[in-house]
Write a protein that holds these residues in place. Sequence first.
Motif, mmCIF file in Angstrom:
data_model
loop_
_atom_site.group_PDB
_atom_site.id
_atom_site.type_symbol
_atom_site.label_atom_id
_atom_site.label_comp_id
_atom_site.label_asym_id
_atom_site.label_seq_id
_atom_site.Cartn_x
_atom_site.Cartn_y
_atom_site.Cartn_z
ATOM 1 N N PRO A 61 0.865 -1.192 0.000
ATOM 2 C CA PRO A 61 0.000 0.000 0.000
ATOM 3 C C PRO A 61 0.897 1.237 0.000
ATOM 4 O O PRO A 61 1.800 1.346 0.825
ATOM 5 C CB PRO A 61 -0.771 -0.116 1.324
ATOM 6 C CG PRO A 61 -0.686 -1.559 1.681
ATOM 7 C CD PRO A 61 0.611 -2.064 1.133
ATOM 8 N N ASN A 62 0.721 2.116 -0.942
ATOM 9 C CA ASN A 62 1.605 3.282 -1.030
ATOM 10 C C ASN A 62 0.784 4.560 -1.161
ATOM 11 O O ASN A 62 -0.432 4.524 -1.337
ATOM 12 C CB ASN A 62 2.603 3.136 -2.189
ATOM 13 C CG ASN A 62 1.892 2.902 -3.515
ATOM 14 O OD1 ASN A 62 0.909 3.562 -3.827
ATOM 15 N ND2 ASN A 62 2.381 1.945 -4.291
ATOM 16 N N GLU A 63 1.506 5.658 -1.075
ATOM 17 C CA GLU A 63 0.844 6.976 -1.051
ATOM 18 C C GLU A 63 0.014 7.223 -2.308
ATOM 19 O O GLU A 63 -1.118 7.685 -2.245
ATOM 20 C CB GLU A 63 1.938 8.044 -0.921
ATOM 21 C CG GLU A 63 1.433 9.378 -0.427
ATOM 22 C CD GLU A 63 2.561 10.412 -0.397
ATOM 23 O OE1 GLU A 63 2.284 11.562 -0.746
ATOM 24 O OE2 GLU A 63 3.704 10.034 -0.046
ATOM 25 N N GLU A 64 0.593 6.876 -3.486
ATOM 26 C CA GLU A 64 -0.123 7.145 -4.747
ATOM 27 C C GLU A 64 -1.432 6.364 -4.818
ATOM 28 O O GLU A 64 -2.460 6.890 -5.213
ATOM 29 C CB GLU A 64 0.732 6.760 -5.972
ATOM 30 C CG GLU A 64 1.940 7.636 -6.194
ATOM 31 C CD GLU A 64 3.216 6.861 -5.942
ATOM 32 O OE1 GLU A 64 3.240 6.054 -4.974
ATOM 33 O OE2 GLU A 64 4.188 7.059 -6.685
ATOM 34 N N LEU A 65 -1.371 5.071 -4.404
ATOM 35 C CA LEU A 65 -2.565 4.221 -4.468
ATOM 36 C C LEU A 65 -3.629 4.737 -3.502
ATOM 37 O O LEU A 65 -4.811 4.834 -3.848
ATOM 38 C CB LEU A 65 -2.163 2.777 -4.116
ATOM 39 C CG LEU A 65 -3.086 1.649 -4.538
ATOM 40 C CD1 LEU A 65 -3.400 1.726 -6.037
ATOM 41 C CD2 LEU A 65 -2.473 0.300 -4.207
ATOM 42 N N THR A 66 -3.203 5.108 -2.283
ATOM 43 C CA THR A 66 -4.149 5.621 -1.284
ATOM 44 C C THR A 66 -4.790 6.907 -1.781
ATOM 45 O O THR A 66 -6.006 7.104 -1.659
ATOM 46 C CB THR A 66 -3.410 5.869 0.050
ATOM 47 O OG1 THR A 66 -2.709 4.675 0.396
ATOM 48 C CG2 THR A 66 -4.370 6.218 1.162
ATOM 49 N N ARG A 67 -3.962 7.778 -2.362
ATOM 50 C CA ARG A 67 -4.487 9.073 -2.850
ATOM 51 C C ARG A 67 -5.503 8.845 -3.967
ATOM 52 O O ARG A 67 -6.566 9.463 -4.007
ATOM 53 C CB ARG A 67 -3.323 9.941 -3.343
ATOM 54 C CG ARG A 67 -3.660 11.435 -3.335
ATOM 55 C CD ARG A 67 -2.528 12.319 -3.871
ATOM 56 N NE ARG A 67 -1.237 12.022 -3.284
ATOM 57 C CZ ARG A 67 -0.164 11.695 -3.996
ATOM 58 N NH1 ARG A 67 -0.222 11.592 -5.314
ATOM 59 N NH2 ARG A 67 0.983 11.456 -3.412
ATOM 60 N N PHE A 68 -5.168 7.920 -4.878
ATOM 61 C CA PHE A 68 -6.088 7.633 -5.982
ATOM 62 C C PHE A 68 -7.420 7.115 -5.445
ATOM 63 O O PHE A 68 -8.493 7.544 -5.867
ATOM 64 C CB PHE A 68 -5.476 6.595 -6.939
ATOM 65 C CG PHE A 68 -6.480 6.043 -7.913
ATOM 66 C CD1 PHE A 68 -6.884 6.792 -9.006
ATOM 67 C CD2 PHE A 68 -7.063 4.793 -7.715
ATOM 68 C CE1 PHE A 68 -7.836 6.305 -9.900
ATOM 69 C CE2 PHE A 68 -8.011 4.296 -8.600
ATOM 70 C CZ PHE A 68 -8.399 5.060 -9.693
ATOM 71 N N MET A 69 -7.352 6.164 -4.479
ATOM 72 C CA MET A 69 -8.589 5.570 -3.968
ATOM 73 C C MET A 69 -9.447 6.605 -3.244
ATOM 74 O O MET A 69 -10.668 6.643 -3.418
ATOM 75 C CB MET A 69 -8.252 4.398 -3.035
ATOM 76 C CG MET A 69 -7.815 3.169 -3.811
ATOM 77 S SD MET A 69 -6.941 1.944 -2.831
ATOM 78 C CE MET A 69 -8.041 1.667 -1.498
ATOM 79 N N CYS A 70 -8.819 7.480 -2.462
ATOM 80 C CA CYS A 70 -9.584 8.515 -1.736
ATOM 81 C C CYS A 70 -10.287 9.450 -2.716
ATOM 82 O O CYS A 70 -11.484 9.734 -2.580
ATOM 83 C CB CYS A 70 -8.663 9.335 -0.834
ATOM 84 S SG CYS A 70 -8.080 8.398 0.580
ATOM 85 N N SER A 71 -9.540 9.935 -3.734
ATOM 86 C CA SER A 71 -10.150 10.900 -4.664
ATOM 87 C C SER A 71 -11.219 10.215 -5.519
ATOM 88 O O SER A 71 -12.274 10.803 -5.794
ATOM 89 C CB SER A 71 -9.094 11.585 -5.540
ATOM 90 O OG SER A 71 -8.535 10.658 -6.426
ATOM 91 N N ALA A 72 -10.994 8.931 -5.921
ATOM 92 C CA ALA A 72 -11.994 8.228 -6.737
ATOM 93 C C ALA A 72 -13.256 7.949 -5.929
ATOM 94 O O ALA A 72 -14.374 8.072 -6.437
ATOM 95 C CB ALA A 72 -11.401 6.925 -7.276
ATOM 96 N N GLN A 73 -13.090 7.612 -4.644
ATOM 97 C CA GLN A 73 -14.273 7.381 -3.785
ATOM 98 C C GLN A 73 -15.126 8.637 -3.687
ATOM 99 O O GLN A 73 -16.343 8.585 -3.786
ATOM 100 C CB GLN A 73 -13.848 6.967 -2.372
ATOM 101 C CG GLN A 73 -13.481 5.512 -2.271
ATOM 102 C CD GLN A 73 -13.359 5.040 -0.834
ATOM 103 O OE1 GLN A 73 -13.901 4.005 -0.515
ATOM 104 N NE2 GLN A 73 -12.684 5.764 0.020
#
Length: 424
Positions: A61-73
Amino acid sequence: MLKSVILIGGPQKGTRFRPLSFEVPKPLFPVAGVPMLQHHVEECAKVPNMKEILLIGFYQPNEELTRFMCSAQQEFKISIRYLQEYAALGTGGGIYHFRDQILSGGPEAFFIMNADVCSEFPLPEMLNFQKEHGEPSSFIILGTTANRKQSMNYGCIVENQQTNEVLHYVEKPSTFVSDIINCGIYLFTPEIFQHIGAVFQKKQVEICINEHTNGNGWHRAEAIRLEQDIFTALAGQGKLYVYKTPAIWSQIKSAGSAIYASRLYLNQYHKTHPERLATNKDGGPRISGNVYIHPTANIDPTAVLGPNVSIGTGVTIGAGVRVRESIILHGVTLQDHSCVLNCIVGWDSTIGKWARVEGTPSDPNPNDPYAKIDSETLFRDGKLTPSITILGCNVTIPAEVIILNSIVLPYKDLNRSFKNQIIL
């Protein structure tokens, strides 16, 4: 209710995508201005009754993936979760390992899709097709037509032409089997886990026998491939059907195929996201064909962009610059009168004045409606095969230099011209 599962793979893969996959997980690489995965998520979120999207892979789990998931949600108002495999479990092993998470809440069906495909994602059509074909618990593969030669690079499907039942399935056959190929997008009911479970049990028994007789080696029974282990066995049993789409489809295995996928998606934006396409305006650059420009980019009005160009955040483009068939990633500077054709220019790179960075298009044959883009290898007969030029991140190309059909690894400061080379 429905769910979607997107298989995103992990860091040991994506070798054909280097050096771009050094900086960002391949599924988050921007294609037509948005991360590759966002095209999948957008289409899943449109399906009525879709409750959750699960990403399965073995990236840490990395920063880019977390950021993408938060903004897509937030943007698509749908729950998105990442389930990390402890090792590469294959296309079937990953979903079997997390079957409890997929089945929680009692979905009547769920989609499985590979992250590295570009498609129109005809998900509602697949749902209607499932209702009309076979029993309610039948499984659906999305298929498309390839030409005879290329079909052998994919999973090939032999169908009953009246019922669309899959009679025979072969993954990457050595001779021609069928021109209908597997698109890597499936619609399953929970019953699929009985079939995967049976393969898992069989593998466990085989491993025990092998270890007992040979006493060496350690294998994972959990590593299961949907294509070879499940579809091959299900074909001809009245359980598996193919829904053929005439719409756009391509794999995104290499940087060259990312430019091709960008073209397909940009063309689709006329229907789906016209606001993402740049238009000719007074005081703006000249736009030719389909072009995406991020609002933060600063572009001189004498620049000419397109067709098939995607410009990322904070890009600066000087006077008289020409860009065609290229992806320009964030923070890039293209100085006055530089020329960029068939290229991917990596993050924060600089191309000097009057420099020319050019690749060779690797497009499918335009005269063959069923041609797909070839997954080109980097080398053939010991030579670098001409293809698009890729600059890694933070590459500096000096003024009046030509870079042709080359791959430049990150953090390189070049001082002369190069042709057909990998610059390490």
